[in-house]
Structure formats: C-alpha cells, structure tokens
Design an enzyme around this catalytic site. Structure first.
Site, PDB file in Angstrom:
ATOM      1  N   VAL A   1     -85.525 -30.380 -24.771  1.00 56.06           N
ATOM      2  CA  VAL A   1     -84.620 -29.455 -25.457  1.00 56.06           C
ATOM      3  C   VAL A   1     -85.105 -28.046 -25.139  1.00 56.06           C
ATOM      4  CG1 VAL A   1     -83.521 -28.843 -27.627  1.00 56.06           C
ATOM      5  CG2 VAL A   1     -84.370 -31.175 -27.287  1.00 56.06           C
TER       6      VAL A   1
ATOM      7  N   HIS B   1     -78.106 -23.524 -31.557  1.00 61.22           N
ATOM      8  CA  HIS B   1     -77.951 -24.955 -31.248  1.00 61.22           C
ATOM      9  C   HIS B   1     -79.298 -25.624 -30.986  1.00 61.22           C
ATOM     10  CE1 HIS B   1     -76.018 -28.353 -28.834  1.00 61.22           C
ATOM     11  NE2 HIS B   1     -75.588 -28.463 -30.082  1.00 61.22           N
TER      12      HIS B   1
END
Ligand SMILES: Nc1c(NC[C@H](O)[C@H](O)[C@H](O)CO)[nH]c(=O)[nH]c1=O
Ligand SMILES: CC(=O)[C@@H](O)COP(=O)(O)O
Length: 158
Positions: free
Chosen positions: A81, A88
């Site tokens: 990530v 987000h």
C-alpha cells in the site's frame, strides 16, 4: 497397537500465500522472496497454495476462506500500500490491518502480515528485496517459527 494404513501423511506444513496485484512491481518481489525462503526452509512447491487478489483490501476475505478450507496450516499475506494524494491510503491500510489482525488472532491458522505500507515506491522496493530486506522472506521465516512453536505448545497439552 500400530495401525499403519499406508496413507502418506505429509511431512511438510502446508502454506497459503494471499498476494495483492496492486503495485505488482513490488508485490511480485515480495512473493519471489517468500517462495525462495520457503524453498530454503524445505517446503516443496506442492505444499504451497498461492491466491492472487486485486488489492490489499481484498486480502483478508481470501485469507479467511483459505484458512477455513482446512487446506493450509498457515498463511502469508503479501501486499504493498503506497501513499497517494488522498486519504485513501489510510483506509486501505486500516482495512487490511484490522482484517488480518483479527484473522491471525481469531482464525484457525496463523497469518503473517506482509503488507507494506509506505510513503513512496522507493521505500516499498527497499523492503521487497532492496537495502531494507524482503518482507516476504521475513514472513516465510516467521511463519515457520510460529508453526514450530504452536506444534510445541500443542504437544504440551496433556
Ligand atoms: N491504493 C492501493 C490499493 N487500492 C485498492 C484496494 O486495495 C482495493 O483493491 C480497491 O479499493 C477495490 O476494493 N491496494 C493496494 O494493495 N495498494 C495500494 O496502494
Ligand atoms: C493507497 C492508495 O489507495 C493510493 O494508491 C490511492 O492514490 P490516491 O490517494 O492519489 O487516489
């Protein structure tokens, strides 16, 4: 009394790997490091099940399904990530972390957290076979340690 059925009992632990495809430049390297370390630890390819998912948010569900399948003894979750322009990143990290933390604590098998959460791609690559090591390889070693410990604990029970 020994009742040998002749049925081959696997001598190896069965390992599940759930890997996200998002940021595949990074996650492919995490997977490579994980598989290389499992091979070094004596786990044959036949004892490894790999599940590919779109992104980190999808990892927990497939980890749960794989864990509940009774087909693996432990699971390694791999993802990357990488922060973008919006919030987000925070939600993706939270979803993956919360889901996997719950599964390793409450699920049937141990789950290793191999999801990188970095500010940029450089940091991620450094942890996927670069100067900061390979999180996939670390998770492979860690899972074998946990499985060994849990076998010892199980053996302690009267
Ligand atoms: N931005 C990243 C994502 N985003 C995608 C989500 O994980 C999910 O697949 C989507 O929201 C559909 O449900 N995933 C990563 O693994 N890494 C990222 O940096
Ligand atoms: C971690 C993410 O979801 C990230 O890649 C999304 O980027 P952005 O916040 O610029 O939409």
């Amino acid at each position: 009394m020994n009742n040998f059925t002749g049925k081959l009992i696997s001598q190896h632990k069965r390992i599940g790997i759930v890997v996200a495809q998002f940021n595949e430049l990074v996650t492919s390297r995490l997977l490579e490091g994980c598989l290389s370390q499992l091979a070094l630890l004596g786990i044959p390819d036949a004892a490894i099940t790999i599940v590919h998912v779109p992104g980190a948010i999808e990892i927990p569900r497939e980890v749960k399904l794989l864990g509940d399948s009774n087909q693996v003894d432990g699971i390694i979750a791999l993802g990357a990530v990488i922060r973008g322009e919006t919030a987000h990143f925070d939600y993706v990290c939270q979803a993956a972390t919360t889901g996997l933390s719950s599964l390793t604590l409450n699920g049937p098998v141990p789950v290793m957290f191999g999801v990188l959460t970095t500010d940029n791609t450089e940091q991620a690559l450094a942890r996927a076979g670069g100067k900061a090591g390979n999180k996939g390889s670390e998770c492979a070693s860690g899972l074998m340690q946990v499985l060994t410990v849990e076998s010892q604990i199980a053996g302690m029970k009267g």
